[in-house]
Write a protein that holds these residues in place. Sequence first.
Motif, PDB file in Angstrom:
ATOM      1  N   LYS A 174       0.833  -1.138  -0.107  1.00 32.72           N
ATOM      2  CA  LYS A 174       0.076  -0.053   0.030  1.00 32.72           C
ATOM      3  C   LYS A 174       0.891   1.253   0.087  1.00 32.72           C
ATOM      4  N   THR A 175       0.469   2.314  -0.470  1.00 38.43           N
ATOM      5  CA  THR A 175       0.920   3.712  -0.519  1.00 38.43           C
ATOM      6  C   THR A 175       0.050   4.602   0.241  1.00 38.43           C
ATOM      7  N   ARG A 176       0.619   5.255   1.072  1.00 41.56           N
ATOM      8  CA  ARG A 176      -0.082   6.065   1.993  1.00 41.56           C
ATOM      9  C   ARG A 176       0.237   7.547   2.039  1.00 41.56           C
ATOM     10  N   GLY A 177      -0.521   8.559   2.044  1.00 44.30           N
ATOM     11  CA  GLY A 177      -0.085   9.753   2.110  1.00 44.30           C
ATOM     12  C   GLY A 177      -1.171  10.712   2.292  1.00 44.30           C
ATOM     13  N   PHE A 178      -0.638  12.002   2.306  1.00 43.03           N
ATOM     14  CA  PHE A 178      -1.601  13.158   2.354  1.00 43.03           C
ATOM     15  C   PHE A 178      -1.607  14.172   1.327  1.00 43.03           C
ATOM     16  N   ILE A 179      -2.804  14.815   1.190  1.00 42.15           N
ATOM     17  CA  ILE A 179      -2.863  15.838   0.092  1.00 42.15           C
ATOM     18  C   ILE A 179      -3.554  17.073   0.973  1.00 42.15           C
ATOM     19  N   THR A 180      -2.704  18.211   0.937  1.00 41.82           N
ATOM     20  CA  THR A 180      -3.200  19.331   2.008  1.00 41.82           C
ATOM     21  C   THR A 180      -3.427  20.416   1.128  1.00 41.82           C
ATOM     22  N   VAL A 181      -4.536  21.304   1.287  1.00 41.64           N
ATOM     23  CA  VAL A 181      -4.556  22.518   0.774  1.00 41.64           C
ATOM     24  C   VAL A 181      -4.913  23.517   1.679  1.00 41.64           C
ATOM     25  N   ASP A 182      -3.929  24.563   1.804  1.00 42.92           N
ATOM     26  CA  ASP A 182      -4.137  25.681   2.702  1.00 42.92           C
ATOM     27  C   ASP A 182      -5.003  26.811   1.848  1.00 42.92           C
ATOM     28  N   VAL A 183      -5.997  27.455   2.742  1.00 42.88           N
ATOM     29  CA  VAL A 183      -6.886  28.219   2.296  1.00 42.88           C
ATOM     30  C   VAL A 183      -6.962  29.718   3.045  1.00 42.88           C
ATOM     31  N   LYS A 184      -6.798  30.801   2.700  1.00 41.53           N
ATOM     32  CA  LYS A 184      -7.186  32.061   3.525  1.00 41.53           C
ATOM     33  C   LYS A 184      -8.483  32.341   3.333  1.00 41.53           C
ATOM     34  N   GLY A 185      -9.061  32.432   4.644  1.00 37.67           N
ATOM     35  CA  GLY A 185     -10.419  32.754   4.531  1.00 37.67           C
ATOM     36  C   GLY A 185     -10.674  33.886   5.711  1.00 37.67           C
TER      37      GLY A 185
END
Length: 253
Positions: A174-185
Amino acid sequence: FFRKGRNNAKAADDKNAESGNKLSLLNLLSKVPSNESTPKELTQEILQAVRVLEKECPTLEADVLPKLAGNWELLWTAQDLSSLPTTNPFATFINPLENQSYSNNPSGRSNPILPQNVQDGLEDIGLLSNERKDGDQNTIKSTQAINLKKNRIRNVVAFEANNPTPLFSNKDGKTRGFITVDVKGAANPNDARKIDVKFDRFRVSILDSPLDVSFPLGVVGPTGWLRTGYVDDDIRVTRGHKGSVFILSRTAK
């Protein structure tokens, strides 16, 4: 005295109705398949239950945005085109970055990571898992952390893929990871329930590997808004500017 009694009784009735409608929505969500698209009929039932619940938000208008602070986990999302003034495909197209769950899901899904047709295709060929053993968690989990005092929103998707090559895979393949998106609000000056957003940074990280890349979005970062129609101590319903509907549960304040 009698007027006060009638008012108290009405408040109790309203509270009971709100509780019943919330339970009805949660009951519908319990029927959602965990790793596949939601059946069309069930999607329509959920969206109708959302519309009913949005009319009964127990949080005062001025307290809606402060109550968003903390960590949330995505339960379900769909694109509700009926809530938009137009169905023009150019106006309703969702850039994957624009959607809190990174997916355009017209038929609804509990754990999207890619546009629906792409994710379905990867699951069909076995690259992404769409089956779990009893008791296991979803292969994909979407979370959101909101800190409006610092004008920051962070969306994180933890994913697991069946790796067809030895590259980046663990002993179990298995390949495990993260996708992160930072947003200004920032709070919208004209609507106490709305946050104006600007997508700021995109990051992909694969666990147990050297792959950890981050891309500042700068002027190409999409802009838009998120408006919360219902929020209490446990769940919230938020809509995006292109018809996205998000149902989330609170994990921490």
